[in-house]
Structures are given as structure tokens and as C-alpha cells.
Design a protein around this motif. Structure first.
Motif, PDB file in Angstrom:
ATOM      1  N   UNK A 133     -23.022 111.111  -9.013  1.00 21.68           N
ATOM      2  CA  UNK A 133     -23.694 112.255  -8.438  1.00 21.68           C
ATOM      3  C   UNK A 133     -22.312 112.741  -7.395  1.00 21.68           C
ATOM      4  N   UNK A 134     -22.254 113.837  -7.614  1.00 17.80           N
ATOM      5  CA  UNK A 134     -21.208 114.614  -6.456  1.00 17.80           C
ATOM      6  C   UNK A 134     -21.584 115.590  -5.268  1.00 17.80           C
ATOM      7  N   UNK A 135     -20.897 115.309  -4.066  1.00 13.08           N
ATOM      8  CA  UNK A 135     -21.462 116.206  -3.307  1.00 13.08           C
ATOM      9  C   UNK A 135     -20.214 116.507  -2.173  1.00 13.08           C
ATOM     10  N   UNK A 146     -26.192 105.650  -9.552  1.00 16.47           N
ATOM     11  CA  UNK A 146     -25.300 106.826  -9.954  1.00 16.47           C
ATOM     12  C   UNK A 146     -23.897 106.055  -9.044  1.00 16.47           C
ATOM     13  N   UNK A 147     -22.974 106.320  -9.372  1.00 17.47           N
ATOM     14  CA  UNK A 147     -21.924 106.333  -8.918  1.00 17.47           C
ATOM     15  C   UNK A 147     -21.720 107.641  -8.016  1.00 17.47           C
ATOM     16  N   UNK A 148     -21.577 107.566  -6.438  1.00 20.72           N
ATOM     17  CA  UNK A 148     -21.423 108.582  -5.648  1.00 20.72           C
ATOM     18  C   UNK A 148     -20.201 109.199  -5.288  1.00 20.72           C
ATOM     19  N   UNK A 149     -19.833 110.369  -5.729  1.00 19.56           N
ATOM     20  CA  UNK A 149     -18.507 111.021  -5.352  1.00 19.56           C
ATOM     21  C   UNK A 149     -18.752 111.976  -4.244  1.00 19.56           C
ATOM     22  N   UNK A 150     -17.645 111.860  -3.368  1.00 24.44           N
ATOM     23  CA  UNK A 150     -17.840 112.789  -2.144  1.00 24.44           C
ATOM     24  C   UNK A 150     -16.424 113.288  -1.720  1.00 24.44           C
ATOM     25  N   UNK A 151     -16.464 114.542  -1.615  1.00 27.01           N
ATOM     26  CA  UNK A 151     -15.171 115.466  -1.208  1.00 27.01           C
ATOM     27  C   UNK A 151     -15.748 116.021   0.049  1.00 27.01           C
ATOM     28  N   UNK A 154     -17.696 115.101  12.617  1.00 27.50           N
ATOM     29  CA  UNK A 154     -16.924 113.637  12.283  1.00 27.50           C
ATOM     30  C   UNK A 154     -17.881 112.624  12.075  1.00 27.50           C
ATOM     31  N   UNK A 155     -19.101 112.813  12.725  1.00 23.40           N
ATOM     32  CA  UNK A 155     -20.243 111.748  12.829  1.00 23.40           C
ATOM     33  C   UNK A 155     -20.882 111.750  11.451  1.00 23.40           C
ATOM     34  N   UNK A 156     -21.154 112.895  11.013  1.00 20.57           N
ATOM     35  CA  UNK A 156     -21.865 113.196   9.848  1.00 20.57           C
ATOM     36  C   UNK A 156     -21.133 112.665   8.651  1.00 20.57           C
ATOM     37  N   UNK A 157     -19.738 113.141   8.405  1.00 19.37           N
ATOM     38  CA  UNK A 157     -18.720 112.906   7.524  1.00 19.37           C
ATOM     39  C   UNK A 157     -18.671 111.370   7.395  1.00 19.37           C
ATOM     40  N   UNK A 158     -18.475 110.761   8.637  1.00 19.95           N
ATOM     41  CA  UNK A 158     -18.059 109.397   8.368  1.00 19.95           C
ATOM     42  C   UNK A 158     -19.420 108.633   8.039  1.00 19.95           C
ATOM     43  N   UNK A 159     -20.650 109.197   8.565  1.00 20.31           N
ATOM     44  CA  UNK A 159     -21.922 108.212   8.082  1.00 20.31           C
ATOM     45  C   UNK A 159     -22.133 108.624   6.423  1.00 20.31           C
ATOM     46  N   UNK A 160     -21.603 109.558   5.846  1.00 21.98           N
ATOM     47  CA  UNK A 160     -21.871 109.674   4.525  1.00 21.98           C
ATOM     48  C   UNK A 160     -21.004 108.856   3.567  1.00 21.98           C
ATOM     49  N   UNK A 161     -19.663 108.596   4.595  1.00 22.16           N
ATOM     50  CA  UNK A 161     -18.532 107.782   3.679  1.00 22.16           C
ATOM     51  C   UNK A 161     -19.171 106.401   3.350  1.00 22.16           C
ATOM     52  N   UNK A 162     -20.064 105.818   4.098  1.00 26.04           N
ATOM     53  CA  UNK A 162     -20.726 104.439   3.916  1.00 26.04           C
ATOM     54  C   UNK A 162     -21.285 104.617   2.436  1.00 26.04           C
ATOM     55  N   UNK A 210     -19.024 106.122  -3.014  1.00 26.07           N
ATOM     56  CA  UNK A 210     -17.955 105.103  -4.094  1.00 26.07           C
ATOM     57  C   UNK A 210     -16.644 105.443  -4.229  1.00 26.07           C
ATOM     58  N   UNK A 211     -16.500 106.809  -4.263  1.00 27.32           N
ATOM     59  CA  UNK A 211     -15.273 107.539  -4.932  1.00 27.32           C
ATOM     60  C   UNK A 211     -15.166 108.848  -3.740  1.00 27.32           C
ATOM     61  N   UNK A 212     -13.977 108.647  -3.267  1.00 21.57           N
ATOM     62  CA  UNK A 212     -13.893 109.918  -1.992  1.00 21.57           C
ATOM     63  C   UNK A 212     -12.474 110.531  -2.353  1.00 21.57           C
ATOM     64  N   UNK A 213     -12.832 111.942  -2.194  1.00 20.86           N
ATOM     65  CA  UNK A 213     -11.427 112.967  -2.054  1.00 20.86           C
ATOM     66  C   UNK A 213     -11.334 113.374  -0.757  1.00 20.86           C
ATOM     67  N   UNK A 214      -9.898 113.380  -0.174  1.00 18.15           N
ATOM     68  CA  UNK A 214      -9.521 113.802   1.034  1.00 18.15           C
ATOM     69  C   UNK A 214      -8.349 114.724   0.972  1.00 18.15           C
ATOM     70  N   UNK A 215      -7.920 115.586   1.823  1.00 15.56           N
ATOM     71  CA  UNK A 215      -6.773 116.293   1.945  1.00 15.56           C
ATOM     72  C   UNK A 215      -5.920 115.173   3.187  1.00 15.56           C
ATOM     73  N   UNK A 216      -4.781 115.618   3.375  1.00 14.41           N
ATOM     74  CA  UNK A 216      -3.929 114.816   4.185  1.00 14.41           C
ATOM     75  C   UNK A 216      -4.709 115.164   5.674  1.00 14.41           C
ATOM     76  N   UNK A 217      -5.051 116.467   6.085  1.00 11.85           N
ATOM     77  CA  UNK A 217      -5.652 116.872   7.255  1.00 11.85           C
ATOM     78  C   UNK A 217      -6.937 116.100   7.605  1.00 11.85           C
TER      79      UNK A 217
END
Ligand code: ATP
Length: 320
Positions: free
Chosen positions: A129-131, A157-162, A177-185, A188-195
Motif C-alpha cells: 500500500x503506497x501513500x 500489506x507492506x506500507x510504502x510512504x513518500x 512535521x508532526x503528521x509526517x513523523x507520525x506516519x513514519x511509524x 516499512x519503506x520510505x522515500x525522501x529527498x535530501x531537503x
């Protein structure tokens, strides 16, 4: 079974065309939205995908539906609204070819997706599942997205987050920042830019930031993309950095999404086991995804720019 189901915004990106001599701005309307772009890449590579989102019952919505269907993405979960118009975004490119987005998104369909409109049973037979975060910038799609992530975990499902931070879409960056950090918990697999990594960790040292984030949120596989410089992956305690490929870039719209569609392909078909990774598989996944991202920058728009398996293999083979 489905390979990937994604939920999120679905909109028309107006990408710039060469300026008209009479001083008018010229744009070309291209179907876009990050989660749909990721699926378009994955689908082009042969994965079985489905999209959940909301569009207006207008010419832009019809273009989106046609385009997404033509990519081979299942659209049973796409809601066509009689009440809201399709969301629009205008893209301008600076001298380096980097883009700036402006969303025309007041009372529009993409974020009006309500929980009761989504059929969660699709998760029962989906591997990933990707979001992203654009659907969490406003209610009601914020709650819809969060609930689907919760259910995806329950269904195994494996959870993918960008996190795909678009600062101007949030009322308040503290909340972002609060919501994004919360969702990182839950991811399983996360993509970020350097910024984005710097925004979340407060450090501009990439490897230290990656290690801190993986530890804090128990992320199995964290990938950071660095534009023309390539990408890094920290997976199972193994850190790998790979350079991208030299190409003639004309438009970077959708490069990150293309990269991620290719990376998820590597997780599902390339033998990268994110729970028990081998260094050479991580490196191969990064090379493959760098090549996909690089090729996408040689063409205009996002969905029309998706590379084929053969093109990616050729670029990896030639320079790899
Ligand atoms: P987004 O802003 O859409 O989230 P992003 O910042 O995540 O995108 P980038 O880091 O710009 O995405 O690009 C993703 C990948 O595409 C890079 O890691 C790289 O492999 C490839 N890529 C992007 N731009 C170039 C370029 N100019 N030359 C070669 N490869 C590129």
C-alpha cells in the motif's frame, strides 16, 4: 493478487511550454499526482496496480481517468464527483530545470475523498500500500489516508510512504512535521529527498539523518534521492550510495515518482528483500531506480515520460 494499491491526489499538472513571443504563458495539461505517477511507472514495468482517489466530473477528470486506465492501472477505486471540480496545478521551471508547483485547490475533488467512499477490501489481496502527504494536508482526505494506512497494516500489506513535502499546501509546517513523523511509524519503506530529510531530522548530514530516522521510527528501508547525484538507501543496517546516470535533462517533473515506482518494482520483482537485504541487491535496486529517474528527466511531463524495462536495463547495462 495486486502488487501495489496507492491512494492520493490525482490532478492535472500544467507544465510550461516555450514562452510565446506575444508575452502569453504557454502550458500543456498533463495528468499527474505523485501516487498515480508511482503506479504509472510500476505498471509500465509490468506490475499489477490499483489507484484510489477522487476527480471531478469534468474534462480534466475524464482525461485523468482515461490516462490512468491507459496505463493499465485499475480505477475501480476512483470516485468521480458531481460536487467538486478536478484539482489543477501549474508548474514553472527555473533555469536549472527544477520545478515550482502552484496548486489551484480550493474546494476541489482530490482532497474531498471520504473514508466511506473507499473500499478497503482491495487491501486484502495487495502486497504494497503506497501513500504520500498531499492527501494529508486537508480533511477529509487526511483521515481517509490515515485510516487506510492503519487498515493496510492490519491486512499485512507492506506500507510504502513518500512524504513528498509541499510546504505551501500545509497551513502550518509544525503540523506538517508532526503528521509526517507520525506516519513514519507505520511505514516499512520510505522515500525522501535530501531537503525532506533535513526538514524531518534537522541535520544536513545525510547519513546521520538517515540512521537517526530509521532508528527512531523502525523503518526497514529508507531511500533518499539526490537529483542528478543519485540516491542512498539504508536497509537492514546496510548503507549504499549510488550515482545516477548522465542524461540530457529537459524536465524533472515526476523523476522522484518514477524512481520510486522502479524501486518498488525491485522490491517485488528484483529480489530486494527489505527484511533481509543483501548489499548487492540494494545497489542493483538503486542503479535500476536511478536509471528510471534519469530517463524520465529526458522527456516532458510525468506519466508520458515513464521508461520501459528495456530502456532502464539498457542504461544500467551501458554505464553500470
Ligand atoms: P520530487 O520532488 O518529485 O519528490 P525528488 O526530489 O524525490 O522528486 P529527485 O531526487 O529530483 O526526486 O530525482 C529522483 C531520482 O531521479 C534521482 O535520485 C536520480 O536517480 C534521478 N534524477 C533526477 N534528476 C536527474 C538528473 N538531472 N540526471 C540524472 N538523474 C536524475
Amino acid at each position: 493478487t495486486r502488487d501495489i494499491v496507492a491512494l492520493g491526489e490525482c490532478l492535472i499538472d500544467f507544465v510550461p511550454l516555450p514562452a510565446a513571443e506575444d508575452g502569453k504563458l504557454n502550458f500543456s495539461g498533463c495528468p499527474g499526482g505523485a501516487p498515480a505517477n508511482v503506479l504509472a511507472c510500476a505498471s509500465r514495468l509490468g506490475l499489477d496496480t490499483a489507484f484510489i482517489g477522487k476527480i471531478g466530473d469534468d474534462a480534466f477528470g475524464r482525461l485523468l481517468l482515461d490516462t490512468i486506465q491507459n496505463c493499465g492501472i485499475d480505477t475501480a477505486g476512483m470516485i468521480v464527483s458531481k460536487d467538486y471540480l478536478t484539482t489543477l496545478a501549474f508548474v514553472t521551471l527555473d533555469e536549472q530545470g527544477d520545478r515550482e508547483f502552484r496548486f489551484y485547490r480550493s474546494q476541489t475533488a482530490d482532497y474531498m475523498l471520504r473514508e466511506e467512499e473507499v473500499d478497503e477490501t482491495v487491501l486484502a489481496y495487495s502486497k504494497i500500500f503506497h501513500f504520500g502527504s498531499v492527501s494529508m494536508t486537508k480533511e477529509p482526505s487526511r483521515t481517509t489516508t490515515m485510516q487506510m494506512v492503519k487498515k493496510a497494516k492490519e491486512y499485512g500489506c507492506m506500507v510504502s510512504y513518500d512524504p513528498n513535502l509541499r510546504e505551501f499546501l500545509w497551513d502550518d509546517l509544525y503540523e506538517a512535521r508532526k503528521i509526517i513523523s507520525h506516519m513514519l511509524h507505520d511505514a516499512d519503506i520510505v522515500k525522501l529527498s535530501g531537503d525532506e530529510l533535513e526538514f524531518l531530522t534537522g541535520t544536513d548530514t545525510v547519513t546521520a539523518g538517515m540512521e537517526a530516522l530509521c532508528r527512531k521510527y523502525s523503518i526497514s528501508c529508507l531511500v533518499v534521492t539526490m537529483g542528478a547525484e543519485g540516491s542512498l538507501c539504508l536497509c537492514g543496517g546496510i548503507l549504499v550510495k549510488r550515482l545516477s546516470y548522465k542524461v540530457i535533462t529537459i524536465d524533472t517533473v515526476g523523476a522522484g515518482d518514477t524512481f520510486w515506482g522502479a524501486f518498488l518494482y525491485q522490491v517485488l520483482r528484483g529480489g530486494l528483500d527489505i527484511k533481509h537485504p543483501e548489499e548487492k541487491k540494494i545497489a542493483a535496486a538503486l542503479d535500476f531506480s536511478n536509471a528510471a529517474g534519469a530517463i524520465s528527466t529526458t522527456r516532458a511531463g510525468a506519466i508520458p515520460a515513464m521508461p520501459s524495462l528495456e530502456e532502464i536495463r539498457k542504461l544500467v547495462g551501458v554505464e553500470g
